[in-house]
Write an enzyme that holds these catalytic residues in place. Structure first.
Site, PDB file in Angstrom:
ATOM      1  N   HIS A  90      -5.684 -12.445  -1.305  1.00  0.00           N
ATOM      2  CA  HIS A  90      -5.039 -11.868   0.166  1.00  0.00           C
ATOM      3  C   HIS A  90      -3.869 -10.969   0.235  1.00  0.00           C
ATOM      4  O   HIS A  90      -3.701 -10.355   1.039  1.00  0.00           O
ATOM      5  CB  HIS A  90      -4.302 -13.310   0.487  1.00  0.00           C
ATOM      6  CG  HIS A  90      -5.078 -14.766   0.578  1.00  0.00           C
ATOM      7  ND1 HIS A  90      -6.353 -14.833   1.476  1.00  0.00           N
ATOM      8  CD2 HIS A  90      -4.966 -15.609  -0.148  1.00  0.00           C
ATOM      9  CE1 HIS A  90      -6.649 -15.837   1.029  1.00  0.00           C
ATOM     10  NE2 HIS A  90      -6.211 -16.585   0.140  1.00  0.00           N
ATOM     11  N   HIS A 122       5.340  -9.802  -2.643  1.00  0.00           N
ATOM     12  CA  HIS A 122       4.116  -9.228  -2.378  1.00  0.00           C
ATOM     13  C   HIS A 122       4.188  -8.433  -1.163  1.00  0.00           C
ATOM     14  O   HIS A 122       5.324  -8.166  -0.631  1.00  0.00           O
ATOM     15  CB  HIS A 122       3.359 -10.393  -2.164  1.00  0.00           C
ATOM     16  CG  HIS A 122       3.560 -11.325  -1.065  1.00  0.00           C
ATOM     17  ND1 HIS A 122       4.380 -12.518  -1.228  1.00  0.00           N
ATOM     18  CD2 HIS A 122       3.455 -11.161   0.087  1.00  0.00           C
ATOM     19  CE1 HIS A 122       4.915 -12.807  -0.033  1.00  0.00           C
ATOM     20  NE2 HIS A 122       4.110 -12.396   0.736  1.00  0.00           N
ATOM     21  N   HIS A 124       2.568  -6.869   2.560  1.00  0.00           N
ATOM     22  CA  HIS A 124       1.485  -6.884   3.936  1.00  0.00           C
ATOM     23  C   HIS A 124       1.256  -5.422   4.386  1.00  0.00           C
ATOM     24  O   HIS A 124       2.288  -4.976   4.718  1.00  0.00           O
ATOM     25  CB  HIS A 124       1.978  -7.729   5.091  1.00  0.00           C
ATOM     26  CG  HIS A 124       2.398  -9.231   4.443  1.00  0.00           C
ATOM     27  ND1 HIS A 124       1.301 -10.354   4.403  1.00  0.00           N
ATOM     28  CD2 HIS A 124       3.232 -10.021   3.876  1.00  0.00           C
ATOM     29  CE1 HIS A 124       1.703 -11.343   4.042  1.00  0.00           C
ATOM     30  NE2 HIS A 124       2.957 -11.086   3.639  1.00  0.00           N
ATOM     31  N   GLU A 134       4.334  -7.722   9.290  1.00  0.00           N
ATOM     32  CA  GLU A 134       4.069  -8.994   9.742  1.00  0.00           C
ATOM     33  C   GLU A 134       5.242  -9.078  10.927  1.00  0.00           C
ATOM     34  O   GLU A 134       4.891  -9.521  12.036  1.00  0.00           O
ATOM     35  CB  GLU A 134       4.273 -10.191   8.778  1.00  0.00           C
ATOM     36  CG  GLU A 134       3.215 -10.254   7.892  1.00  0.00           C
ATOM     37  CD  GLU A 134       2.793 -11.425   7.370  1.00  0.00           C
ATOM     38  OE1 GLU A 134       3.668 -11.930   6.700  1.00  0.00           O
ATOM     39  OE2 GLU A 134       1.787 -11.845   7.446  1.00  0.00           O
ATOM     40  N   HIS A 147       7.704  -8.692   1.099  1.00  0.00           N
ATOM     41  CA  HIS A 147       8.407  -9.973   0.965  1.00  0.00           C
ATOM     42  C   HIS A 147       8.676 -10.386  -0.470  1.00  0.00           C
ATOM     43  O   HIS A 147       7.936 -10.442  -1.371  1.00  0.00           O
ATOM     44  CB  HIS A 147       7.573 -11.146   1.414  1.00  0.00           C
ATOM     45  CG  HIS A 147       7.167 -11.027   3.005  1.00  0.00           C
ATOM     46  ND1 HIS A 147       6.098 -11.710   3.603  1.00  0.00           N
ATOM     47  CD2 HIS A 147       7.930 -10.353   4.028  1.00  0.00           C
ATOM     48  CE1 HIS A 147       6.190 -11.244   4.947  1.00  0.00           C
ATOM     49  NE2 HIS A 147       7.102 -10.549   5.058  1.00  0.00           N
ATOM     50  N   THR A 231       3.903 -17.305   5.687  1.00  0.00           N
ATOM     51  CA  THR A 231       3.162 -16.580   6.944  1.00  0.00           C
ATOM     52  C   THR A 231       1.741 -16.841   6.587  1.00  0.00           C
ATOM     53  O   THR A 231       0.602 -16.010   7.065  1.00  0.00           O
ATOM     54  CB  THR A 231       3.432 -15.123   6.990  1.00  0.00           C
ATOM     55  OG1 THR A 231       3.336 -14.474   5.838  1.00  0.00           O
ATOM     56  CG2 THR A 231       5.018 -15.036   7.279  1.00  0.00           C
ATOM     57  N   THR A 232       1.294 -17.615   5.396  1.00  0.00           N
ATOM     58  CA  THR A 232       0.104 -17.906   4.909  1.00  0.00           C
ATOM     59  C   THR A 232      -0.187 -19.448   4.937  1.00  0.00           C
ATOM     60  O   THR A 232       0.855 -20.175   4.794  1.00  0.00           O
ATOM     61  CB  THR A 232      -0.474 -17.381   3.772  1.00  0.00           C
ATOM     62  OG1 THR A 232       0.492 -17.806   2.783  1.00  0.00           O
ATOM     63  CG2 THR A 232      -0.410 -15.755   3.772  1.00  0.00           C
TER      64      THR A 232
HETATM   65 ZN    ZN Z   1       4.273 -12.468   2.918  1.00  0.00          ZN
END
Ligand code: ZN
Ligand code: NAG
Ligand code: NAG
Length: 325
Positions: A90, A122, A124, A134, A147, A231-232
């Site tokens: 992801h 990580h 995005h 995000e 993040h 957020t996942t």
């Molecule tokens: Zn994140």
């Protein structure tokens, strides 16, 4: 090596493993049938009232004078040991717990309800055609978002932390594109080709001070704070969010390395590039976003700060008027 550290190392692993093994959720760029609008069918929490990310509307912020400087501990040193970069299917994730003798990397202060230890970071990102942050700022999406996930030191495991609304603290940083490489990102960018496929991981050649990845220290007093979620999936509503105003600058080539090097899990015959791995903004449901003392909010509830500026502007006028011309 103490038993608690060992336990924490093992017990934080499920954050990665469970998400990957779940396999059911995805981003629209992989398959709209399992994208963000379907997550609540898998995990009801994802349809909750305190979800992340959000759009940060600057004119609706409430300034909070108690939101002063965050204390970053251990952020300015390269810890001994190894940091492992992983493609979890992801995102690309850097585990920060691997350094056996590392002093703790933690944050506190700045209105955070406790001390929080760094677990992992990580990213995005978007696609060659579009941005991929995000959080958004006044509806504007940035090219990428970092993040850094921290766990409240009162809790020993991620599972335990997920039982408390203050269990996790995540720092979010926006990115912008500049003309020159940000050499502080060279180590991570160079390692991306070693984590091209899901499950790949690589030990970075060396650790480095985490502060290298952040905007200039003088800019870190400017941030936004709200209560939200992961957020996942499972979208646990246990995150004290801090989103920083000042973006990190990287070059177009560095950004392009994320967009073009890493792949989602192979579904069909051809491997699919990992792009647009962001969740869109979620409804606020009455939540208030607070601006730190020094954030340059254009918002309503301002304090006395504008007054001195107004005076500075007014003062020269009589002087100018008195000057013969
Ligand atoms: Zn994140
Ligand atoms: C995407 O990011 C660029 C660079 O920061 C910005 O200029 C642009 O407005 C953003 N686009 C959108 C649609 O938010
Ligand atoms: C990363 O991959 C390159 C080849 O693409 C290889 O030469 C290098 O040794 C790898 N690095 C590590 C640390 O595995």
């Amino acid at each position: 090596m103490g038993a608690p550290r060992l336990a924490l190392t093992f017990l934080t692993l499920p954050l990665v493993v469970r998400a990957a093994a779940g396999g059911q959720w995805c981003y629209d760029s992989q398959d709209p049938k399992c994208g963000p609008s379907h997550w609540k069918e898998l995990k009801a929490t994802c349809g909750g009232s305190q979800q992340s990310p959000i759009d940060i509307e600057r004119r609706r912020l409430r300034r909070d004078g108690r939101l002063g400087d965050i204390l970053f501990e251990g952020y300015d040193q390269a810890p001994p040991g190894k940091w492992r970069l992983t493609n979890d299917g992801h995102t690309v994730l850097l585990g920060l717990q691997g350094a056996a003798a590392a002093e703790h990397i933690s944050i506190r202060g700045g209105g955070l309800p406790g001390t929080y230890r760094a677990l992992q970071l990580h990213f995005h990102w978007g696609s060659p055609a579009g941005n991929g942050s995000e959080h958004t700022l006044d509806g504007r999406q940035f090219p990428m978002e970092l993040h850094i996930v921290h766990i409240n030191v009162n809790y020993r495991t991620l599972a335990e932390a997920k039982g408390h609304p203050n269990g996790l603290a995540v720092l979010g940083f926006f990115f912008t594109v500049s003309d020159t490489d940000n050499s502080n990102y060279n180590t991570i960018v160079a390692a991306l080709r070693n984590v091209s496929h899901q499950g790949d991981s690589v030990d970075l050649a060396s650790t480095f001070p985490l502060s290298n990845l952040l905007p200039h220290a003088g800019q870190l007093s400017k941030y936004y704070r709200y209560q939200g979620s992961l957020t996942t999936p499972d979208c646990s509503e246990v995150v004290v969010w801090t989103v920083f105003e000042e973006p990190v600058a990287v070059s177009r080539a560095q950004l392009g390395a994320f967009v073009s090097t890493v792949h989602f899990p192979a579904a069909g015959s051809a491997p699919l590039k990992m792009t647009n791995n962001f969740r869109p903004p979620q409804p606020l449901h009455g939540r208030r976003v607070r601006a730190s003392r020094l954030a340059s909010a254009s918002g309503a509830a301002r304090g006395a700060r504008p007054l001195p500026w107004a005076l500075l502007l007014l003062l020269p006028l009589p002087l100018l008027g008195a000057r013969p011309s």
